[in-house]
Write an enzyme that holds these catalytic residues in place. Sequence first.
Site, mmCIF file in Angstrom:
data_model
loop_
_atom_site.group_PDB
_atom_site.id
_atom_site.type_symbol
_atom_site.label_atom_id
_atom_site.label_comp_id
_atom_site.label_asym_id
_atom_site.label_seq_id
_atom_site.Cartn_x
_atom_site.Cartn_y
_atom_site.Cartn_z
ATOM 1 N N GLU A 98 -5.514 -0.524 -13.255
ATOM 2 C CA GLU A 98 -6.498 0.575 -13.215
ATOM 3 C C GLU A 98 -5.693 1.849 -13.106
ATOM 4 O O GLU A 98 -5.103 2.143 -12.064
ATOM 5 C CB GLU A 98 -7.456 0.391 -12.029
ATOM 6 C CG GLU A 98 -8.706 1.253 -12.145
ATOM 7 C CD GLU A 98 -8.604 2.550 -11.363
ATOM 8 O OE1 GLU A 98 -8.327 3.589 -12.019
ATOM 9 O OE2 GLU A 98 -8.791 2.527 -10.152
ATOM 10 N N CYS A 115 -9.513 9.329 -10.042
ATOM 11 C CA CYS A 115 -9.363 9.011 -11.456
ATOM 12 C C CYS A 115 -10.690 9.076 -12.193
ATOM 13 O O CYS A 115 -10.726 9.260 -13.407
ATOM 14 C CB CYS A 115 -8.731 7.640 -11.623
ATOM 15 S SG CYS A 115 -9.571 6.327 -10.725
ATOM 16 N N ALA A 144 0.840 -1.193 0.000
ATOM 17 C CA ALA A 144 0.000 0.000 0.000
ATOM 18 C C ALA A 144 0.877 1.245 0.000
ATOM 19 O O ALA A 144 2.105 1.175 0.088
ATOM 20 C CB ALA A 144 -0.933 -0.023 1.215
#
Length: 492
Positions: free
Chosen positions: A255, A289, A182
């Site tokens: 992504e 995004c 992360a």
Amino acid sequence: MSGPSHATYRCPGLLIAGRWRTGRGDGSHTVIDPATAEPIGELRLASGADLREALDATGPAFESWRQVPAHERCARLERGVARLRARADEIAALLTAEQGKTLAEARAECLMAADLIKWYAEEARRVHGRVLPARAAQSRMDVLKLPVGPVAAFSPWNFPLVLSARKLGGALAAGCSIILKAAEETPASVAAMVACLAEELPEGVLQLVYGVPAEVSKALIESPVIRKVSFTGSVPVGRHLAQMAAAQLKRITLELGGHAPVIVCEDADVERTVAMMVAHKFRNAGQACLAPTRFYVARPLYRDFLEAFKAAADDLRVGPGHDPRSQMGPLANARRLQAVQDLVARSAACGARVLTRSGGLPSGGYFAAPTLLADMPPDAPAMVEEPFGPIACAAPFDTLDEAIGLANRSDYGLAGYLFTDSARAILAVSQRLEVGSLAINSIGVSVPEAPFGGLKASGWGSESGIEGMEAFLEPRFTHYSVPQDHDRRQKT
């Protein structure tokens, strides 16, 4: 509810082989409160030995976890989700302290992460294959869906809980073990979420590391133990990781960025459209995004739209995320603030009209004003580069074909929005707009039960929905025949 003070904030350790411990790398990362630009913690990073231990643990953990029945995997994940929901306020305060978003947004993100994992947990009980008509007597053909193997996942800082949950939920529900790397900027909130799940899992099934990004990605992706890679982040990094995965012939889901177009037709309700879009655009200070960014507005509505949008943006209260009166928090770091200011300046130099309020921002942190850039030339920097900040761009159009063409000029193709009551416009845009998700008269482009992914430079593959679960499964065809002499042996 208020965020944790600098005195009470604590950076987490790494979760490796079922044990939380301090990273043993030489370096560390200073966690900054974006509302004050002050350090609040020092995160110790993983060493090469830490990463090797995580890899050594994830293989055996996968072999154990894959044999746990689906209904039991579901039950364990749902217990973790219940714990996550019970700790939502605590985790939201951590997220606001280290990322900057408002407490309301942070709590909503925590609950959305819980919803994502719960959906995947429930879907685990619905993973099934199929039986095929046999080609010969005394034979059977079927297709099973089996977990792909140990997963390496990489999630960013803008929505660290949700974007981690998409990967954790799918991998764990499918029967895979997972090592999550992360974002170092937002470590405590993700660690708190991971802890809620890890209590229900065997050692090594879920591991969490923080480290130098290039070193971690190289160690994990190049390891023969890892069978699947999932990444959310920037286009350049996504391309690099895709090349690394391709060299190892490993499956990868990407992504990446977005530059979402919004087409506002002449029959749209300007007041309703603006109210929805201003709230959606400036959520998380525009660092999303899927944020609506390029507004193509029918010329008869254009002037009214600009006035209404600027007025609504000016009314937003910008302030520290822990202040319940704040409607938009700071940008997450100094890099984003500088990038946003630079993009506005370069776009203005290309002819954009800057509509923003002057002053009224808190001092000391990474605060930027909600900004509308009007009369945008198609090739202005902010129309080409992903702003990833509180910048909205607007330009008029005369025909729907023109609007669709302008919207499709972008290299990105993640999300799009349309406002109209025209069935003809809805049909045309839904068929021709080059995006992975489209919201019509709404903002709902991402829900747990539907696929989320982009076209063109916005990514490869999908997360969420059954498509997201399939990303962690592989089909196995089995053709079983009874030996020809079996019947004779049985008779004798």
